[in-house]
Structures are given as C-alpha cells and as structure tokens.
Write a protein that holds these residues in place. Sequence first.
Motif, PDB file in Angstrom:
ATOM      1  N   ASP A  48      -0.912  11.191  -1.595  1.00 20.35           N
ATOM      2  CA  ASP A  48      -0.672  10.388  -0.507  1.00 20.35           C
ATOM      3  C   ASP A  48      -1.808  10.628   0.750  1.00 20.35           C
ATOM      4  OD1 ASP A  48       1.706   9.511  -1.263  1.00 20.35           O
ATOM      5  OD2 ASP A  48       2.877  11.241  -0.541  1.00 20.35           O
TER       6      ASP A  48
ATOM      7  N   PRO B  20       0.861  12.763  -9.174  1.00 13.58           N
ATOM      8  CA  PRO B  20       0.800  11.275  -8.565  1.00 13.58           C
ATOM      9  C   PRO B  20       2.414  10.877  -8.733  1.00 13.58           C
ATOM     10  CG  PRO B  20       0.055  11.378 -10.712  1.00 13.58           C
ATOM     11  CD  PRO B  20      -0.129  12.721 -10.315  1.00 13.58           C
ATOM     12  N   PRO B  21       2.883   9.720  -8.020  1.00 21.81           N
ATOM     13  CA  PRO B  21       4.250   9.645  -8.025  1.00 21.81           C
ATOM     14  C   PRO B  21       4.545   8.801  -9.480  1.00 21.81           C
ATOM     15  CG  PRO B  21       3.175   8.122  -6.634  1.00 21.81           C
ATOM     16  CD  PRO B  21       2.207   9.104  -7.014  1.00 21.81           C
ATOM     17  N   ASP B  22       5.897   8.773  -9.799  1.00 20.69           N
ATOM     18  CA  ASP B  22       6.367   8.094 -10.937  1.00 20.69           C
ATOM     19  C   ASP B  22       6.968   7.041 -10.496  1.00 20.69           C
ATOM     20  OD1 ASP B  22       6.675   7.541 -13.524  1.00 20.69           O
ATOM     21  OD2 ASP B  22       7.817   9.002 -14.291  1.00 20.69           O
ATOM     22  N   TRP B  23       6.405   5.846 -10.391  1.00 20.97           N
ATOM     23  CA  TRP B  23       7.029   4.593 -10.030  1.00 20.97           C
ATOM     24  C   TRP B  23       7.905   3.962 -10.924  1.00 20.97           C
ATOM     25  CZ3 TRP B  23       1.566   4.918  -9.346  1.00 20.97           C
ATOM     26  CH2 TRP B  23       1.277   5.168  -7.997  1.00 20.97           C
TER      27      TRP B  23
ATOM     28  N   HIS C 105       2.439  -1.651  -9.642  1.00 19.15           N
ATOM     29  CA  HIS C 105       3.220  -1.156  -8.204  1.00 19.15           C
ATOM     30  C   HIS C 105       2.344  -1.840  -6.847  1.00 19.15           C
ATOM     31  CE1 HIS C 105       5.377   0.967  -5.070  1.00 19.15           C
ATOM     32  NE2 HIS C 105       4.373   1.353  -4.664  1.00 19.15           N
TER      33      HIS C 105
ATOM     34  N   ARG D 156       0.615   6.029 -15.955  1.00 16.42           N
ATOM     35  CA  ARG D 156       0.476   6.173 -14.531  1.00 16.42           C
ATOM     36  C   ARG D 156      -0.373   4.976 -14.004  1.00 16.42           C
ATOM     37  NH1 ARG D 156       1.145  12.557 -13.931  1.00 16.42           N
ATOM     38  NH2 ARG D 156       3.506  12.803 -13.713  1.00 16.42           N
TER      39      ARG D 156
ATOM     40  N   THR E  39       0.340  11.166   7.559  1.00 16.02           N
ATOM     41  CA  THR E  39       0.012  11.558   6.158  1.00 16.02           C
ATOM     42  C   THR E  39      -1.181  12.683   6.103  1.00 16.02           C
ATOM     43  OG1 THR E  39       0.657   9.522   5.281  1.00 16.02           O
ATOM     44  CG2 THR E  39      -0.122  10.869   3.789  1.00 16.02           C
TER      45      THR E  39
ATOM     46  N   SER F 251      -4.044  15.626  -1.869  1.00 19.39           N
ATOM     47  CA  SER F 251      -3.033  14.886  -2.561  1.00 19.39           C
ATOM     48  C   SER F 251      -3.162  13.280  -2.519  1.00 19.39           C
ATOM     49  CB  SER F 251      -1.558  15.193  -1.603  1.00 19.39           C
ATOM     50  OG  SER F 251      -1.699  14.577  -0.522  1.00 19.39           O
TER      51      SER F 251
ATOM     52  N   GLU G 108       4.479  -3.628  -0.609  1.00 18.60           N
ATOM     53  CA  GLU G 108       5.242  -2.733  -0.800  1.00 18.60           C
ATOM     54  C   GLU G 108       6.637  -3.317  -0.182  1.00 18.60           C
ATOM     55  OE1 GLU G 108       4.743   1.518  -0.827  1.00 18.60           O
ATOM     56  OE2 GLU G 108       2.494   1.102  -0.634  1.00 18.60           O
TER      57      GLU G 108
END
Length: 413
Positions: free
Chosen positions: A23, A218-221, A400, A393, A12, A21, A405
């Motif tokens: 990640d 950011p990701p949108d889980w 999350h 978020r 990453t 970022s 995971e």
Amino acid sequence: MVLTLAGSAATTLAAPPGFLSFDTALALALHENPALVASAAKIDAARQAAIPAGALPDPKLALGIDNVPTDGTDRFSLTRDFMTMRRISVMQEVPNRDKRHAREAVAQGRIEVAEAEARIVRLTVQRETAVAWISRYTLEQQLLRIDALFAENRLLDAAVRARFAAGQGRADETVAPRQEAALLEERRDELIARREQAVALLKRWIGAAAEAPLAGAPPDWSIARDTLMQHLAHHPALTAFDPLGRVLDAEADEAQAAKQSDWSVALSYQQRGPQFSNMAGIEFSFDLPVFTGTRQDPRIAAKRAERAALDAEREAMLREHAAQLAGDLAEYERLSRAVSRQRTVLLPLADEKAALTLAAWRGGKGSLSDLITARRERIDAELKATALEGERRQMAARLHFAYDEPLLSEESK
C-alpha cells in the motif's frame, strides 16, 4: 482529483518508517510519480484555455490621418485644409453565437480529454507499481527459500562426511553436497540479479524508496470474470474516446457556424482644423461566406471524416481489449490451476520422494546420487511454486487495475 490523491497518499504513508509495504508503494506512486504531475498540469492547462474560449476577440484601436492633400498650397497640411482629419477608432469583432458556443464546447471537451488521459495514466502507474512490487516480493521469497536450502545442504554435507568417516560411504560421495551447494549459489546469483532488476523497475515508479526493505504481502484480489466482461466497454482507454468525439463534433459545429456571417462594429472620432467641426462615425461590417463550396464545406467534411475515423478506432480498440481480456482471464485461470497443482500435488510428491530417498540412503539401500536428484527436484518444485504464485498475483494486479476501482467496487456490492 489531485487533492484526493495527495490526501490518500498522506494517510497510507503513515506506515512504519524504513519499510515498503504494498500500500505504501502505491501511495508513493500516486503521490510523487512525474507522469501524474504531468497529467495534472495538462488538466490545468486545458481548464485555463477554456476560460477565454467563448469570449469576444479583443477590441482593436486604430489611429490614422484621412484626406491629406498631396499638391497645391495646402500640400501635406494637417491643420488648414478642412478635408484633413486626424482619426481614432475602436473596432469590435463579433463572431456569430453558434461559433462561440462551438468553441466553448471544444474547450470543455479538451478538459474532459485531459481528465480521461489522467485516469489512464493513474491506472497505469498503479498497475505497473503493483506488478513491480509483486515481482520483487516473489524473488525475495525465493531467496529466503534458497537460504533455507543452504542450511539443509550443510546438514547433508556433515552427514555424508560422517558416514564416510564411519566407513559406510565412498569418497566420491563427499563431493555431491558441494556440487549441490554450487548449484544453489548459481540459483541464488540469478535470483539476486533479477531482484536488482525488479528494484530498478520499481524505482521508476516510486523513486529511491524502492530500495527499502519490503513489509507484508501483496493483496489477493478476487477476480470476477463476469464483472470484467460486463464492464469491458467502460475501460478507461475506451471511455477516453467519448470526449474526443465531443471535441470533433464541436469542431464540426464550429466549421458549420462559419457559414453564418460574423460582424464587427467600429466607432470613430475625427478631428479637423480648428475652424471646422470635429466629426464622429460608426461603421458595421459583415463577412460574406459566399464561397462555402471551397472553404467551409471541405472543413465540415474533414471533421466528419475525422469523427468516422475515431469511431472506427474505438471499435478496433474495443476488439483489441476484448481479446486481451479474454487472454488475460484464461492465463489467470491457468496460473490459478497451476499454483493449486504445484502446492497440493507436485510439491508434496517432491517432498515425499526426497524423504523416501533420504531414508533409503540412511538405511544403506539407496544411492547418494538418487538423493541429490530428489533434492534437486524438490528445490525446483519449491521455487516454481513461488514463481507461479508471483505470476498469478501479477496477472491479478493487471486485471484489477484495468478499470477504475470505484466502478468494480460498486458492481461487487
């Protein structure tokens, strides 16, 4: 697990240099955070301690002199009297088999406890890093909007001055845009201070890289309520009770095994005077656990009581996490509705009101104070929409990263 984390981080971290970022922040946290280094060291310590857990104790070497005369012509003689002997012996203690097996089980259980604690630390680091990154991202999005509002404010100020110069406005109206600019400055100062706090919090998890400029979003889980509720019992904080229970069970077995006799064997060689033959001997000894009511039984009862306490603590934590999960899901759903309402209803209405009051003011039918009020309401609506999205978020990140995971990924297939 440590090698896996390092490999993931190395992959990453190949992101463009100089930017941070989402990640990349997570990879840095998993790669360098001292809490994870400490967890790995605890696992290694537990594994090393398990190696000798079931082994026999070290043998003992004994040196001595037996049958030394204390009076007569041979008093304190070590060579002439046939009874005097120089002795060397080696003794090996042998705990009973059940006790050794129980000690091995205790050591293995402590390895599993350390690994369970490491999983909790790993998820905590991921969760807190994600929350801190999203907090900084949200504040910087608000700052960008403040900068855009300053540009609008300058246009309004120019329009008010031009209107006044053309004899179509009052002198006191020229103050209003500057008042709005001062309020925007105040809002910006507040956001900058909160951004610095977010950077400081992020620095706790990833170090100096927290000061790098952000890149991406950011990701949108996708938060699956049913999946989270079904896996509540698999929360890492709850599964950590399983190896703890195995440790206590093994310790209870060890206390039970203490009722069985341990034994030892000793080999000796005895040297006498030159005119006499040397001698050898073997000796066996056995423990006699004859007072179990005041020694072994209380220890067994103590371990069973600890086990009962652990089971009760697990049930209490299960209820606590159930309540927390229900509350977090309710809050996430509220925030989702609030974001939708802010974006689709309140913010468009604020834009419409600002546009209408601006048109009325330009047409000479509305007051500048009404326009400033409408603009302030629109500013509040825009900043609130961004803040609500950030809160949503952050709550999604907490949900999350509540579980491993792979567990949730497997359930979603």
